[in-house]
Design a protein around this motif. Sequence first.
Motif, PDB file in Angstrom:
ATOM      1  N   MET A  51     -45.340  43.797  24.491  1.00  0.00           N
ATOM      2  CA  MET A  51     -44.808  42.467  24.764  1.00  0.00           C
ATOM      3  C   MET A  51     -45.863  41.740  25.587  1.00  0.00           C
ATOM      4  O   MET A  51     -46.384  42.299  26.571  1.00  0.00           O
ATOM      5  CB  MET A  51     -43.498  42.549  25.542  1.00  0.00           C
ATOM      6  CG  MET A  51     -42.890  41.181  25.818  1.00  0.00           C
ATOM      7  SD  MET A  51     -41.176  41.239  26.430  1.00  0.00           S
ATOM      8  CE  MET A  51     -41.380  42.063  27.996  1.00  0.00           C
ATOM      9  N   LEU A 101     -35.535  42.440  28.881  1.00  0.00           N
ATOM     10  CA  LEU A 101     -35.940  41.816  27.613  1.00  0.00           C
ATOM     11  C   LEU A 101     -36.311  42.865  26.566  1.00  0.00           C
ATOM     12  O   LEU A 101     -35.914  42.751  25.397  1.00  0.00           O
ATOM     13  CB  LEU A 101     -37.131  40.875  27.823  1.00  0.00           C
ATOM     14  CG  LEU A 101     -36.813  39.481  28.317  1.00  0.00           C
ATOM     15  CD1 LEU A 101     -38.099  38.729  28.633  1.00  0.00           C
ATOM     16  CD2 LEU A 101     -35.976  38.719  27.315  1.00  0.00           C
ATOM     17  N   ARG A 104     -33.051  44.474  25.363  1.00  0.00           N
ATOM     18  CA  ARG A 104     -32.286  43.577  24.485  1.00  0.00           C
ATOM     19  C   ARG A 104     -32.981  43.386  23.147  1.00  0.00           C
ATOM     20  O   ARG A 104     -32.340  43.327  22.106  1.00  0.00           O
ATOM     21  CB  ARG A 104     -32.048  42.222  25.159  1.00  0.00           C
ATOM     22  CG  ARG A 104     -31.123  42.276  26.342  1.00  0.00           C
ATOM     23  CD  ARG A 104     -29.726  42.743  25.926  1.00  0.00           C
ATOM     24  NE  ARG A 104     -28.806  42.765  27.029  1.00  0.00           N
ATOM     25  CZ  ARG A 104     -28.539  43.823  27.782  1.00  0.00           C
ATOM     26  NH1 ARG A 104     -29.141  44.963  27.565  1.00  0.00           N
ATOM     27  NH2 ARG A 104     -27.666  43.757  28.757  1.00  0.00           N
ATOM     28  N   TRP A 105     -34.317  43.284  23.176  1.00  0.00           N
ATOM     29  CA  TRP A 105     -35.045  43.137  21.919  1.00  0.00           C
ATOM     30  C   TRP A 105     -34.871  44.396  21.058  1.00  0.00           C
ATOM     31  O   TRP A 105     -34.616  44.289  19.851  1.00  0.00           O
ATOM     32  CB  TRP A 105     -36.539  42.872  22.172  1.00  0.00           C
ATOM     33  CG  TRP A 105     -37.312  42.970  20.908  1.00  0.00           C
ATOM     34  CD1 TRP A 105     -37.423  42.021  19.933  1.00  0.00           C
ATOM     35  CD2 TRP A 105     -38.026  44.117  20.438  1.00  0.00           C
ATOM     36  NE1 TRP A 105     -38.168  42.513  18.883  1.00  0.00           N
ATOM     37  CE2 TRP A 105     -38.548  43.792  19.179  1.00  0.00           C
ATOM     38  CE3 TRP A 105     -38.279  45.380  20.964  1.00  0.00           C
ATOM     39  CZ2 TRP A 105     -39.318  44.694  18.439  1.00  0.00           C
ATOM     40  CZ3 TRP A 105     -39.033  46.268  20.232  1.00  0.00           C
ATOM     41  CH2 TRP A 105     -39.541  45.918  18.974  1.00  0.00           C
ATOM     42  N   ASP A 108     -31.477  44.464  19.594  1.00  0.00           N
ATOM     43  CA  ASP A 108     -31.420  43.466  18.524  1.00  0.00           C
ATOM     44  C   ASP A 108     -32.093  44.005  17.257  1.00  0.00           C
ATOM     45  O   ASP A 108     -31.554  43.886  16.154  1.00  0.00           O
ATOM     46  CB  ASP A 108     -32.093  42.172  18.983  1.00  0.00           C
ATOM     47  CG  ASP A 108     -32.080  41.100  17.920  1.00  0.00           C
ATOM     48  OD1 ASP A 108     -31.021  40.470  17.737  1.00  0.00           O
ATOM     49  OD2 ASP A 108     -33.135  40.899  17.278  1.00  0.00           O
ATOM     50  N   LEU A 164     -32.770  35.322  22.726  1.00  0.00           N
ATOM     51  CA  LEU A 164     -33.845  35.929  23.522  1.00  0.00           C
ATOM     52  C   LEU A 164     -35.112  35.080  23.451  1.00  0.00           C
ATOM     53  O   LEU A 164     -35.480  34.605  22.373  1.00  0.00           O
ATOM     54  CB  LEU A 164     -34.177  37.329  23.003  1.00  0.00           C
ATOM     55  CG  LEU A 164     -33.202  38.441  23.330  1.00  0.00           C
ATOM     56  CD1 LEU A 164     -33.669  39.736  22.683  1.00  0.00           C
ATOM     57  CD2 LEU A 164     -33.061  38.622  24.825  1.00  0.00           C
ATOM     58  N   VAL A 166     -38.070  35.629  22.902  1.00  0.00           N
ATOM     59  CA  VAL A 166     -39.039  36.586  22.354  1.00  0.00           C
ATOM     60  C   VAL A 166     -39.308  36.225  20.900  1.00  0.00           C
ATOM     61  O   VAL A 166     -38.374  35.960  20.141  1.00  0.00           O
ATOM     62  CB  VAL A 166     -38.466  38.021  22.435  1.00  0.00           C
ATOM     63  CG1 VAL A 166     -39.329  39.006  21.686  1.00  0.00           C
ATOM     64  CG2 VAL A 166     -38.299  38.448  23.884  1.00  0.00           C
ATOM     65  N   GLU A 168     -41.332  37.710  17.464  1.00  0.00           N
ATOM     66  CA  GLU A 168     -42.080  38.800  16.824  1.00  0.00           C
ATOM     67  C   GLU A 168     -43.177  38.163  15.996  1.00  0.00           C
ATOM     68  O   GLU A 168     -42.908  37.309  15.160  1.00  0.00           O
ATOM     69  CB  GLU A 168     -41.163  39.624  15.914  1.00  0.00           C
ATOM     70  CG  GLU A 168     -40.156  40.435  16.684  1.00  0.00           C
ATOM     71  CD  GLU A 168     -39.138  41.117  15.781  1.00  0.00           C
ATOM     72  OE1 GLU A 168     -39.220  41.010  14.546  1.00  0.00           O
ATOM     73  OE2 GLU A 168     -38.231  41.752  16.348  1.00  0.00           O
ATOM     74  N   ARG A 182     -37.531  38.185  14.061  1.00  0.00           N
ATOM     75  CA  ARG A 182     -37.139  37.175  15.063  1.00  0.00           C
ATOM     76  C   ARG A 182     -38.176  36.069  15.055  1.00  0.00           C
ATOM     77  O   ARG A 182     -39.356  36.323  14.984  1.00  0.00           O
ATOM     78  CB  ARG A 182     -37.120  37.787  16.470  1.00  0.00           C
ATOM     79  CG  ARG A 182     -36.013  38.756  16.719  1.00  0.00           C
ATOM     80  CD  ARG A 182     -35.945  39.092  18.186  1.00  0.00           C
ATOM     81  NE  ARG A 182     -35.611  37.916  18.953  1.00  0.00           N
ATOM     82  CZ  ARG A 182     -34.372  37.468  19.175  1.00  0.00           C
ATOM     83  NH1 ARG A 182     -33.365  38.110  18.665  1.00  0.00           N
ATOM     84  NH2 ARG A 182     -34.149  36.399  19.879  1.00  0.00           N
TER      85      ARG A 182
END
Length: 183
Positions: A51, A101, A104-105, A108, A164, A166, A168, A182
């Motif tokens: 990340m 994060l 959660r990612w 997800d 989120l 975030v 990808e 995402r």
Amino acid sequence: MYEIRPAQKDDLPHVQALVKARLRTLELRGVARGMLTLTDAERAASELVVMTWDAQVVGAVTLIAHMPHRGWTVREAAQPAFEVAFMVTDPGPGSVVLGWLLTRWAADLAARTGHVFIRARVPSSRLAEHFHTSLGWEHVRPVRNGSGSVHSLMQHPAVRSLALPVTEVERFTLFPAECPVRD
């Protein structure tokens, strides 16, 4: 916006620096330094993901697409889940947010790929407590590994998290091409 992508070779020194900084922080807090080792089969089935924020690596997680059975019951092992085998974040201010994060990612991603859980073997009771209280993981039970050390088996439900911060930026090799990305 944070970006998540498969790690590249030039990310490895940055991930190693994060690990060293995190280990120093754990030592200062009096937390035991437990590291899990992966079998050759687990290593072959894993993918290191980073990340970034402004192109700087601020966290990393190793995912194993097909969860190893070590410590899990036959029923649990039959449930669609993948393992978070390793997670590290920059230990500076905001590190709990980074771990949250990444959790959660991963939850997800698990939901998008038809899994019901993400699971982990956590080598320290204080770290397991952090996973539970700060990151929302459930403590399933303690188990002893082959060397006699006690690890905590932890799990988190696979849940979509649409808001989120975030993105990808690449597909992950371990997961099906039809997996929604995402954005």
